[in-house]
Design a protein around this motif. Structure first.
Motif, short mmCIF file in Angstrom:
data_model
loop_
_atom_site.label_atom_id
_atom_site.label_comp_id
_atom_site.label_asym_id
_atom_site.label_seq_id
_atom_site.Cartn_x
_atom_site.Cartn_y
_atom_site.Cartn_z
N ASP A 77 -14.43 142.06 2.89
CA ASP A 77 -14.30 143.40 2.33
C ASP A 77 -13.39 144.42 3.41
OD1 ASP A 77 -16.40 142.98 4.21
OD2 ASP A 77 -17.70 144.56 3.60
N ASN A 78 -13.29 143.64 4.70
CA ASN A 78 -12.77 144.55 5.78
C ASN A 78 -11.82 143.78 6.70
OD1 ASN A 78 -12.40 146.49 7.88
ND2 ASN A 78 -14.22 147.16 8.18
N PRO A 79 -10.68 143.35 6.19
CA PRO A 79 -9.74 142.43 7.12
C PRO A 79 -9.68 143.08 8.27
CG PRO A 79 -8.66 143.73 5.32
CD PRO A 79 -10.10 143.89 5.14
N GLU A 80 -9.37 144.22 8.62
CA GLU A 80 -9.35 144.87 9.95
C GLU A 80 -10.42 144.71 11.01
OE1 GLU A 80 -8.68 149.40 11.83
OE2 GLU A 80 -7.84 148.73 9.97
N GLU A 81 -11.89 144.60 10.38
CA GLU A 81 -12.71 144.16 11.02
C GLU A 81 -12.82 142.70 11.58
OE1 GLU A 81 -16.60 144.25 13.16
OE2 GLU A 81 -15.11 145.80 12.75
N ALA A 82 -12.19 141.98 10.73
CA ALA A 82 -11.94 140.44 10.90
C ALA A 82 -11.32 140.41 12.09
CB ALA A 82 -11.29 139.66 9.58
N LEU A 83 -9.99 141.00 12.29
CA LEU A 83 -9.27 141.04 13.57
C LEU A 83 -10.21 141.42 14.82
CD1 LEU A 83 -6.53 140.56 14.77
CD2 LEU A 83 -5.85 142.74 14.06
N TYR A 84 -10.81 142.56 14.55
CA TYR A 84 -11.48 143.01 15.91
C TYR A 84 -12.74 142.10 16.14
CZ TYR A 84 -8.70 147.33 15.08
OH TYR A 84 -7.79 148.25 14.98
N GLN A 85 -13.28 141.56 15.41
CA GLN A 85 -14.29 140.61 15.47
C GLN A 85 -13.63 139.27 16.26
OE1 GLN A 85 -17.25 139.34 12.90
NE2 GLN A 85 -17.90 141.15 12.13
N ALA A 86 -12.69 138.89 15.95
CA ALA A 86 -12.01 137.65 16.52
C ALA A 86 -11.44 137.63 17.75
CB ALA A 86 -10.56 137.23 15.52
N VAL A 87 -10.90 138.92 18.05
CA VAL A 87 -10.71 139.22 19.71
C VAL A 87 -11.77 139.57 20.34
CG1 VAL A 87 -8.07 139.82 18.85
CG2 VAL A 87 -9.83 141.70 18.98
N ASN A 88 -12.72 139.79 19.86
CA ASN A 88 -13.91 140.23 20.69
C ASN A 88 -14.74 138.96 20.63
OD1 ASN A 88 -13.72 143.12 21.82
ND2 ASN A 88 -12.85 143.21 19.72
N SER A 89 -14.54 137.81 20.29
CA SER A 89 -15.45 136.67 19.99
C SER A 89 -15.55 136.07 21.39
CB SER A 89 -14.69 135.90 18.99
OG SER A 89 -13.72 135.02 19.58
N TYR A 90 -16.06 136.87 22.39
CA TYR A 90 -16.08 136.20 23.77
C TYR A 90 -17.65 135.95 23.87
CZ TYR A 90 -16.32 141.39 23.65
OH TYR A 90 -16.38 142.53 23.24
N GLY A 91 -18.75 136.27 23.09
CA GLY A 91 -19.92 135.92 23.35
C GLY A 91 -20.68 136.22 24.51
N GLU A 92 -21.74 135.54 24.95
CA GLU A 92 -22.38 135.80 26.22
C GLU A 92 -21.64 135.07 27.44
OE1 GLU A 92 -26.47 134.80 26.28
OE2 GLU A 92 -26.92 135.87 24.15
N PHE A 93 -20.82 133.97 26.93
CA PHE A 93 -20.34 133.08 28.30
C PHE A 93 -18.74 133.27 28.30
CE2 PHE A 93 -24.31 131.28 26.65
CZ PHE A 93 -25.04 131.73 27.78
N GLY A 94 -18.16 134.03 27.48
CA GLY A 94 -16.69 133.85 27.31
C GLY A 94 -16.13 133.10 26.34
N GLY A 95 -14.93 133.21 25.87
CA GLY A 95 -14.21 132.48 24.94
C GLY A 95 -12.69 132.44 24.66
N ASP A 96 -12.05 131.67 23.82
CA ASP A 96 -10.78 131.63 23.88
C ASP A 96 -10.26 132.50 22.75
OD1 ASP A 96 -8.14 131.15 23.96
OD2 ASP A 96 -8.30 128.84 23.54
N THR A 97 -10.50 133.76 23.20
CA THR A 97 -10.29 135.16 22.36
C THR A 97 -8.97 135.14 21.71
OG1 THR A 97 -10.14 136.53 24.28
CG2 THR A 97 -12.17 136.28 23.19
#
Length: 330
Positions: free
Chosen positions: A257-277
């Motif tokens: 319902d919000n593809p722009e939000e999908a993009l922002y969630q993806a690049v902020n998918s670091y979580g508590e320990f960091g990730g391959d954002t």
């Protein structure tokens, strides 16, 4: 020619580059470090954090993940199809221009070095499961969009050239086929049941039961309406292809319902320990663009990302090449 289909090609290519450029700034950082440094999650091109591998790059610049993707696109367009020898020669040329490298995958460099000397990487026990090995297969999902099965096989070929191993084979097939299905519009994903049906379809492109079980976890998270943190804890968000790709699929499918939000969630998918954002951003950006077209990627991002005009040109030429081949077969 279909302008909407062309828009999907452009969207997938520019979406991937935008996700990479955004995500590189916070790769390997924890949520606490991101908030402390930037004040909030990132939603625009920003200078990479001092602890990011991309520190020193300009905000709109991409990583070598997009560079390898672009090299394959150039090879496909100029060779008028997949010429694996041409692709390899282009990789070797890039490998020899070390000054252009941007924290490349060490496994990639080793594989290219061996291949340049006529040595099979497998003979040296070079096995990889890094998501960086499969990102380029987005190009094969576009090139063979009319035949997802062929796309899956093409994805394996271009990925296994440098990253050997069962995980790479399986995940590159999933990614290529997924991109093809999204471009084709085979599933009306606004209907929740279609999202589950898509995941079941993706399982048909793999043989390993462990990989299928990971895809089942994606379905379970969707049915639970899990938040991003729960998805990260369940699937992982690291460089391992069986973490980054399933997480990207979940983020994409949970934000229809919000593809722009999908993009922002993806690049902020670091979580508590960091990730391959940057890799997760690349993946989700390509999915958003392949399904919705370029208009789903914020205008200022797709127009200002590094090499935007060149990437758009390659995407349009790849679309035209694919359509011409289709006409010749009909």
């Amino acid at each position: 020619m279909d302008d909407y289909l062309k828009s999907k090609f452009v969207g997938a290519v520019l979406g991937a580059a935008v996700g990479d450029a955004l995500g590189k700034a916070v790769e390997d950082l924890t949520e606490e470090e991101v908030i402390e440094f930037y004040g909030d999650r990132i939603r625009d091109f920003v200078s990479p954090h001092p602890s990011s591998p991309a520190y020193g790059q300009l905000p709109e610049e991409t990583s070598d993940e997009t560079t390898i993707f672009r090299i394959l696109l150039e090879s496909l367009v100029e060779s008028k199809g997949l010429d694996i020898k041409d692709f390899l020669n282009r990789l070797i040329d890039w490998y020899n221009r070390e000054e252009t490298h941007r924290y490349p995958d060490p496994m990639l460099l080793t594989a290219i070095d061996l291949l340049s000397r006529g040595i099979n990487p497998s003979s040296h026990g070079l096995v990889s499961s890094s998501v960086e090995g499969i990102l380029r297969s987005v190009a094969m999902g576009l090139f063979h969009y009319y035949n997802p099965e062929l796309a899956a096989e093409g994805g394996k070929v271009v990925s296994l050239l440098t990253h050997r191993g069962n995980v790479i084979s399986e995940t590159s097939a999933i990614l290529s086929a997924l991109i093809a299905h999204l471009v084709r519009g085979d599933f009306l994903l606004e209907d929740f049941r279609e999202r589950i049906r898509l995941i079941e379809k993706l399982k048909e492109y793999v043989k390993d039961e462990k990989v299928k079980k990971v895809l089942d976890k994606v379905s379970e998270l969707l049915m639970e309406s899990a938040d991003l943190d729960t998805a990260i804890m369940t699937l992982g968000n690291g460089t391992f292809a069986l973490e980054a790709l399933p997480l990207a699929i979940y983020i994409f499918l949970s934000n229809l319902d919000n593809p722009e939000e999908a993009l922002y969630q993806a690049v902020n998918s670091y979580g508590e320990f960091g990730g391959d954002t940057d890799a997760v951003g690349f993946l989700v950006g390509s999915m958003v663009g392949a399904y919705w077209g370029e208009e789903a990627i914020p205008y200022h991002l797709r127009e200002n990302v590094e090499n935007s005009k060149k990437l758009r040109e390659l995407a349009e030429k790849l679309y035209e090449l694919t359509e011409k081949q289709q006409l010749s077969l009909s």
